[in-house]
Design a protein around this motif. Structure first.
Motif, PDB file in Angstrom:
ATOM      1  N   LEU A  43     -18.780 -14.225 -10.840  1.00  0.00           N
ATOM      2  CA  LEU A  43     -18.523 -15.121  -9.714  1.00  0.00           C
ATOM      3  C   LEU A  43     -18.683 -14.369  -8.401  1.00  0.00           C
ATOM      4  N   GLU A  44     -19.069 -15.088  -7.367  1.00  0.00           N
ATOM      5  CA  GLU A  44     -19.098 -14.525  -6.016  1.00  0.00           C
ATOM      6  C   GLU A  44     -18.371 -15.464  -5.080  1.00  0.00           C
ATOM      7  N   GLY A  45     -17.838 -14.874  -4.012  1.00  0.00           N
ATOM      8  CA  GLY A  45     -17.192 -15.668  -2.976  1.00  0.00           C
ATOM      9  C   GLY A  45     -15.680 -15.637  -3.024  1.00  0.00           C
ATOM     10  N   THR A  47     -12.087 -13.964  -2.507  1.00  0.00           N
ATOM     11  CA  THR A  47     -11.578 -12.883  -1.659  1.00  0.00           C
ATOM     12  C   THR A  47     -10.090 -12.629  -1.813  1.00  0.00           C
ATOM     13  N   CYS A  48      -9.355 -13.531  -2.464  1.00  0.00           N
ATOM     14  CA  CYS A  48      -7.899 -13.362  -2.520  1.00  0.00           C
ATOM     15  C   CYS A  48      -7.314 -14.074  -3.740  1.00  0.00           C
ATOM     16  N   GLY A  49      -6.011 -13.965  -3.870  1.00  0.00           N
ATOM     17  CA  GLY A  49      -5.305 -14.594  -4.980  1.00  0.00           C
ATOM     18  C   GLY A  49      -5.405 -16.111  -4.963  1.00  0.00           C
ATOM     19  N   HIS A  50      -5.482 -16.702  -3.785  1.00  0.00           N
ATOM     20  CA  HIS A  50      -5.631 -18.154  -3.704  1.00  0.00           C
ATOM     21  C   HIS A  50      -6.968 -18.591  -4.298  1.00  0.00           C
ATOM     22  N   CYS A  51      -8.025 -17.820  -4.019  1.00  0.00           N
ATOM     23  CA  CYS A  51      -9.342 -18.106  -4.604  1.00  0.00           C
ATOM     24  C   CYS A  51      -9.253 -18.066  -6.133  1.00  0.00           C
ATOM     25  N   VAL A  52      -8.575 -17.047  -6.644  1.00  0.00           N
ATOM     26  CA  VAL A  52      -8.409 -16.884  -8.091  1.00  0.00           C
ATOM     27  C   VAL A  52      -7.703 -18.096  -8.671  1.00  0.00           C
ATOM     28  N   GLN A  53      -6.588 -18.510  -8.064  1.00  0.00           N
ATOM     29  CA  GLN A  53      -5.834 -19.662  -8.554  1.00  0.00           C
ATOM     30  C   GLN A  53      -6.663 -20.935  -8.526  1.00  0.00           C
ATOM     31  N   THR A  54      -7.460 -21.111  -7.497  1.00  0.00           N
ATOM     32  CA  THR A  54      -8.292 -22.306  -7.371  1.00  0.00           C
ATOM     33  C   THR A  54      -9.304 -22.389  -8.511  1.00  0.00           C
ATOM     34  N   VAL A  55      -9.981 -21.270  -8.799  1.00  0.00           N
ATOM     35  CA  VAL A  55     -10.978 -21.249  -9.875  1.00  0.00           C
ATOM     36  C   VAL A  55     -10.306 -21.417 -11.233  1.00  0.00           C
ATOM     37  N   VAL A  73     -12.605  -9.151  -7.656  1.00  0.00           N
ATOM     38  CA  VAL A  73     -13.224  -8.046  -6.936  1.00  0.00           C
ATOM     39  C   VAL A  73     -13.535  -8.599  -5.544  1.00  0.00           C
ATOM     40  N   PRO A  74     -12.598  -8.431  -4.579  1.00  0.00           N
ATOM     41  CA  PRO A  74     -12.791  -9.025  -3.262  1.00  0.00           C
ATOM     42  C   PRO A  74     -14.110  -8.591  -2.621  1.00  0.00           C
ATOM     43  N   GLY A  75     -14.885  -9.562  -2.219  1.00  0.00           N
ATOM     44  CA  GLY A  75     -16.155  -9.284  -1.570  1.00  0.00           C
ATOM     45  C   GLY A  75     -17.266  -8.878  -2.524  1.00  0.00           C
ATOM     46  N   GLY A  76     -16.990  -8.852  -3.799  1.00  0.00           N
ATOM     47  CA  GLY A  76     -17.990  -8.462  -4.791  1.00  0.00           C
ATOM     48  C   GLY A  76     -18.084  -9.502  -5.891  1.00  0.00           C
ATOM     49  N   ARG A  77     -18.558  -9.062  -7.039  1.00  0.00           N
ATOM     50  CA  ARG A  77     -18.669  -9.972  -8.173  1.00  0.00           C
ATOM     51  C   ARG A  77     -17.399  -9.913  -9.018  1.00  0.00           C
ATOM     52  N   SER A  78     -16.672 -11.016  -9.018  1.00  0.00           N
ATOM     53  CA  SER A  78     -15.476 -11.136  -9.832  1.00  0.00           C
ATOM     54  C   SER A  78     -15.883 -11.618 -11.211  1.00  0.00           C
ATOM     55  N   ARG A  79     -14.958 -11.492 -12.175  1.00  0.00           N
ATOM     56  CA  ARG A  79     -15.260 -11.877 -13.551  1.00  0.00           C
ATOM     57  C   ARG A  79     -14.329 -13.000 -13.977  1.00  0.00           C
ATOM     58  N   LEU A  80     -14.916 -14.081 -14.499  1.00  0.00           N
ATOM     59  CA  LEU A  80     -14.176 -15.213 -15.033  1.00  0.00           C
ATOM     60  C   LEU A  80     -14.263 -15.153 -16.549  1.00  0.00           C
ATOM     61  N   ILE A  81     -13.113 -15.164 -17.209  1.00  0.00           N
ATOM     62  CA  ILE A  81     -13.067 -15.145 -18.672  1.00  0.00           C
ATOM     63  C   ILE A  81     -12.487 -16.479 -19.118  1.00  0.00           C
ATOM     64  N   VAL A  82     -13.273 -17.208 -19.903  1.00  0.00           N
ATOM     65  CA  VAL A  82     -12.877 -18.529 -20.361  1.00  0.00           C
ATOM     66  C   VAL A  82     -12.678 -18.485 -21.869  1.00  0.00           C
ATOM     67  N   GLY A  83     -11.472 -18.805 -22.310  1.00  0.00           N
ATOM     68  CA  GLY A  83     -11.164 -18.862 -23.730  1.00  0.00           C
ATOM     69  C   GLY A  83     -11.264 -20.297 -24.222  1.00  0.00           C
ATOM     70  N   GLY A  99     -15.817 -24.480  -4.702  1.00  0.00           N
ATOM     71  CA  GLY A  99     -16.312 -23.820  -3.496  1.00  0.00           C
ATOM     72  C   GLY A  99     -16.821 -22.403  -3.698  1.00  0.00           C
ATOM     73  N   TYR A 100     -17.058 -22.013  -4.944  1.00  0.00           N
ATOM     74  CA  TYR A 100     -17.476 -20.648  -5.222  1.00  0.00           C
ATOM     75  C   TYR A 100     -18.796 -20.647  -5.990  1.00  0.00           C
ATOM     76  N   THR A 101     -19.366 -19.474  -6.188  1.00  0.00           N
ATOM     77  CA  THR A 101     -20.687 -19.356  -6.815  1.00  0.00           C
ATOM     78  C   THR A 101     -20.582 -18.683  -8.170  1.00  0.00           C
ATOM     79  N   LEU A 102     -21.072 -19.354  -9.199  1.00  0.00           N
ATOM     80  CA  LEU A 102     -21.144 -18.763 -10.525  1.00  0.00           C
ATOM     81  C   LEU A 102     -22.527 -18.123 -10.650  1.00  0.00           C
ATOM     82  N   ILE A 103     -22.563 -16.820 -10.893  1.00  0.00           N
ATOM     83  CA  ILE A 103     -23.820 -16.070 -10.931  1.00  0.00           C
ATOM     84  C   ILE A 103     -24.453 -16.128 -12.305  1.00  0.00           C
ATOM     85  N   SER A 104     -23.685 -15.799 -13.337  1.00  0.00           N
ATOM     86  CA  SER A 104     -24.232 -15.737 -14.696  1.00  0.00           C
ATOM     87  C   SER A 104     -23.128 -15.828 -15.715  1.00  0.00           C
ATOM     88  N   ASN A 105     -23.570 -15.882 -17.000  1.00  0.00           N
ATOM     89  CA  ASN A 105     -22.605 -15.800 -18.098  1.00  0.00           C
ATOM     90  C   ASN A 105     -23.145 -14.931 -19.171  1.00  0.00           C
TER      91      ASN A 105
END
Length: 105
Positions: A43-45, A47-55, A73-83, A99-105
């Protein structure tokens, strides 16, 4: 601290798994049910814990999702793990709708 040491001893782990305080081996994250696997997305975009909670909230609401967690990873590529069993396109739609960008899976 005036010469006193107040550090907590953390378990040693191999360098490949990260540090002792945030290693995936040391965490007590719930395991997924038999027959399901985790899907990992970049994921990209965020920047904070609120962003994490939203996703996490948006993806957790999808049918078939048992868990959703983001390694920020604020300002970088964060990782989303879906179970669970979620459709990749549905995950992409949930992330972009939040409101965020999914790069790949």
């Amino acid at each position: 601290m005036c010469g006193t040491e107040n550090r907590t001893e953390l378990p040693l782990v191999s360098a490949a798994t990260g540090c002792g305080c945030c290693s995936t081996e040391a965490s007590s994250a719930p395991s997924t049910a038999a027959g399901t696997s985790d899907a990992v997305f970049a994921l990209e975009g965020l920047t904070c814990g609120h962003c994490v909670q939203t996703v996490e909230k948006a993806v957790s609401a999808l049918e078939g999702v048992e868990s959703a967690s983001v390694d920020l990873v604020p300002g970088g590529r964060s990782r989303l793990i879906v179970g669970g069993k979620a459709d990749d396109s549905a995950v992409r739609e949930a992330v972009t709708s939040a409101g965020y960008t999914l790069i790949s899976n």
